[in-house]
Design an enzyme around this catalytic site. Structure first.
Site, PDB file in Angstrom:
ATOM      1  N   CYS A  64       0.831  -1.215   0.000  1.00 38.41           N
ATOM      2  CA  CYS A  64       0.000   0.000   0.000  1.00 38.41           C
ATOM      3  C   CYS A  64       0.861   1.259   0.000  1.00 38.41           C
ATOM      4  O   CYS A  64       2.042   1.223   0.361  1.00 38.41           O
ATOM      5  CB  CYS A  64      -0.950  -0.003   1.199  1.00 38.41           C
ATOM      6  SG  CYS A  64      -0.151   0.333   2.783  1.00 38.41           S
ATOM      7  N   CYS A  91       2.753   2.124   3.337  1.00 40.84           N
ATOM      8  CA  CYS A  91       3.907   1.255   3.599  1.00 40.84           C
ATOM      9  C   CYS A  91       5.059   1.592   2.654  1.00 40.84           C
ATOM     10  O   CYS A  91       6.229   1.506   3.036  1.00 40.84           O
ATOM     11  CB  CYS A  91       3.519  -0.222   3.477  1.00 40.84           C
ATOM     12  SG  CYS A  91       2.652  -0.867   4.930  1.00 40.84           S
ATOM     13  N   CYS A 137      -2.970  -4.721   1.452  1.00 42.26           N
ATOM     14  CA  CYS A 137      -1.512  -4.586   1.486  1.00 42.26           C
ATOM     15  C   CYS A 137      -0.863  -5.882   1.959  1.00 42.26           C
ATOM     16  O   CYS A 137      -1.283  -6.482   2.950  1.00 42.26           O
ATOM     17  CB  CYS A 137      -1.122  -3.437   2.409  1.00 42.26           C
ATOM     18  SG  CYS A 137       0.660  -3.223   2.583  1.00 42.26           S
ATOM     19  N   CYS A 197       1.219  -4.606   5.628  1.00 41.73           N
ATOM     20  CA  CYS A 197       0.468  -4.218   6.842  1.00 41.73           C
ATOM     21  C   CYS A 197      -0.876  -4.922   6.959  1.00 41.73           C
ATOM     22  O   CYS A 197      -1.588  -4.728   7.959  1.00 41.73           O
ATOM     23  CB  CYS A 197       0.295  -2.708   6.904  1.00 41.73           C
ATOM     24  SG  CYS A 197      -0.906  -2.047   5.704  1.00 41.73           S
ATOM     25  N   ASP A 207      -5.023  -5.749  66.044  1.00 44.42           N
ATOM     26  CA  ASP A 207      -5.732  -7.024  66.171  1.00 44.42           C
ATOM     27  C   ASP A 207      -7.233  -6.785  66.207  1.00 44.42           C
ATOM     28  O   ASP A 207      -7.709  -5.668  66.431  1.00 44.42           O
ATOM     29  CB  ASP A 207      -5.287  -7.755  67.441  1.00 44.42           C
ATOM     30  CG  ASP A 207      -3.858  -8.255  67.345  1.00 44.42           C
ATOM     31  OD1 ASP A 207      -3.375  -8.418  66.208  1.00 44.42           O
ATOM     32  OD2 ASP A 207      -3.220  -8.453  68.399  1.00 44.42           O
TER      33      ASP A 207
END
EC number: 5.4.99.25
Length: 527
Positions: free
Chosen positions: A21, A24, A107, A110, A342
């Site tokens: 793509c 990328c 793509c 990716c 306690d």
């Protein structure tokens, strides 16, 4: 215009033709400016196709001469002028036009992350889920989890580009490629901020987590398990050994020739885009501090449950934290305090400092008046406890409660019984003892939860008040961490010296009250 040069053209064409793509391609061309990535996918695709189109041969012809080929007439008058100013026409061969696919391919690097999942439409859907979650927030941090096979595909694309650039005597380091998460952040953070109306901040306590998966290519990583077995070891709470970190570790070890022999380069194009497994909202813990008084001699500090059976119906922790849990709409809590008493010991005076960590709270903003009202609600709900100085604090401030805990002092009031009759003169010497050092073995009653050890503690001062032949009241100021009951009765000789040995009697404690816990935290508030 894309920020690509002629030098990038060959790499861009190589990646584009293999199914990568535009975003990328920008990453592998080393474009580290956020702005180009923010353009819509279709716009980037058009720009990339223009960039990759062969230069159109342009013939400038004399007007009287007829064109020899099909011509394209430019409407722009400037383009129709030749260098000498004469009117002309440009000629373009039909065969030179690049084909423009009608549908975006997924793509091969990716898997659609930088195509479909960073566009405004997707961000809007995520933000709708965020707003429906009911969290209060003034900033947001976006966390994304990508399928681990993306690292394998990116590695394959990098090797492809590196080899191609090597033919041109150029190099491409792994760090020269813009990281997928970085590019995703550049695109989506402004969109999230705009949609939610708050800034994105890496330190924000409110986190939106988006988890992606891609079942079609899930087996892309499996060959690494055979080549780099030591990188993939089963771990608890992990559904798969192929985690992102394990895959990255394997990719850093595997030889290029081994990788290329096992995985296609360039990676093949998938048929489907990633899927979103979940969108989860979480808020970091908030902390509430204060001081509590305990007026009951039949109330433990924390739930008293033995072998799954509750021994007491409630506890200090529950009487306080249940209200906080409801108002802050938190999932759970952790209670801590400066020491503990306690079940049969009261805590009086200014009370004991405590803090409650509220996990994943949906409501986090409270005015001082609202905190006062919350304090009043807690105090009205039970006559066994009261709280004061209730306030929101930071995680760092909690440390003040524990700082130098054993150097702090505490004061107590104890009702003492002796086996033989005593006179006032028999206890007077105790008033004169200062900073008495005692050695205490871990008491028998707490050995189940504390390691066996001998601890030296200090009784800083004592003051007596005679009552009758077998009873007197003893006021003590001690080092924090001193076991008062054991100091009185000796715990079968495990505390030396003890009150009984000092007085040469058998002594026991009938009632014990904590009168002060000398920790200057949290800050006192006006009523």
């Amino acid at each position: 215009m894309l920020p690509l040069t002629e030098e990038n053209k060959h790499v861009a064409q190589l990646l584009f033709s293999s199914g990568t793509c535009p975003r990328c391609i920008l990453r592998f061309c080393g474009v580290d400016l956020p702005a180009p990535y923010k353009h819509p996918s279709k716009e980037l695709l058009n720009e990339l196709q223009k960039f990759l189109e062969p230069e159109k041969p342009e013939l400038i012809l004399e007007a009287p001469n007829p064109p020899l080929k099909k011509i394209r007439l430019h409407e722009d008058g400037i383009d129709n002028l030749s260098e000498d100013g004469k009117e002309g026409v440009s000629v373009t061969e039909d065969e030179s036009m690049a084909e423009k696919p009608s549908k975006l391919r997924v793509c091969n690097v990716c898997l659609g992350i930088l195509q479909e999942f960073c566009e405004k439409g997707f961000i809007t859907k995520v933000c709708q889920k965020v707003e429906a979650s009911g969290f209060e927030f003034t900033s947001v941090v976006l966390s994304v989890s990508f399928p681990p096979q993306l690292s394998v595909r990116e590695h394959a694309a990098w090797l492809l580009v590196k080899q191609e650039m090597g033919k041109q005597s150029l190099s491409l380091g792994r760090n020269d490629v813009v990281q997928l998460k970085e590019a995703y952040k550049w695109i989506t953070h402004p969109l999230f901020s705009e949609e939610l109306g708050v800034p994105t901040d890496g330190k924000s306590l409110f986190e939106v987590s988006v988890v992606f998966a891609h079942p079609e290519t899930a087996e892309d990583c499996h060959f690494l398990g055979e080549v780099c077995r030591d990188c993939f070891k089963p771990a608890k709470n992990k559904q798969s050994v192929f985690t992102r970190m394990a895959v990255l570790k394997a990719l850093s070890k595997i030889k290029e020739e081994d990788f290329l022999g096992q995985f296609p380069c360039p990676p093949n194009s998938p048929k489907t885009v990633c899927t979103v497994l979940e969108v989860e909202c979480t808020h970091g813990a908030v902390f509430v501090a204060g001081r509590y008084n305990k007026y009951s001699r039949n109330l433990p500090q924390t739930p008293w449950i033995i072998d799954g059976e509750r021994k007491m119906e409630s506890s200090v922790e529950e009487l306080i934290s249940d209200h906080l849990l409801a108002v802050f709409r938190a999932e759970s809590f952790n209670f801590s305090s400066s020491g503990r008493e306690d079940v049969d010991v009261r805590t009086l005076g200014n009370g004991r400092p405590f803090a409650v960590e509220l996990l994943n709270p949906h409501r986090v903003h409270f005015t001082s008046q609202e905190m006062k009202e919350l304090q009043q609600t807690i105090n009205k709900s039970s006559d066994k406890i009261q709280v004061r100085d209730l306030q929101l604090v930071t995680r760092e401030a909690i440390g003040h409660m524990k700082e130098g805990e054993e150097e702090k002092t505490k004061t107590y009031s104890a009702l003492i019984w002796t086996n033989r009759a005593i006179q006032k003169k028999d206890i007077g010497f105790l008033d004169d003892l200062k900073d008495l050092k005692i050695d205490q073995k871990t008491p028998l009653r707490v050995l189940h939860r504390r390691p066996l050890a001998v601890r030296t503690r200090a009784i800083h001062s004592m003051k007596t008040h005679y009552l009758d032949e077998h009873h007197f009241r003893l006021h003590l100021k001690t080092q924090a961490g001193t076991y008062i009951k054991e100091f009185v009765h000796g715990d079968f000789g495990r505390t030396k010296p003890n009150l009984g040995s000092l007085m040469n009697v058998t002594a026991d404690i009938l009632e014990l009250d904590v009168e002060s816990v000398d920790v200057d935290w949290p800050p006192a508030l006006d009523d």
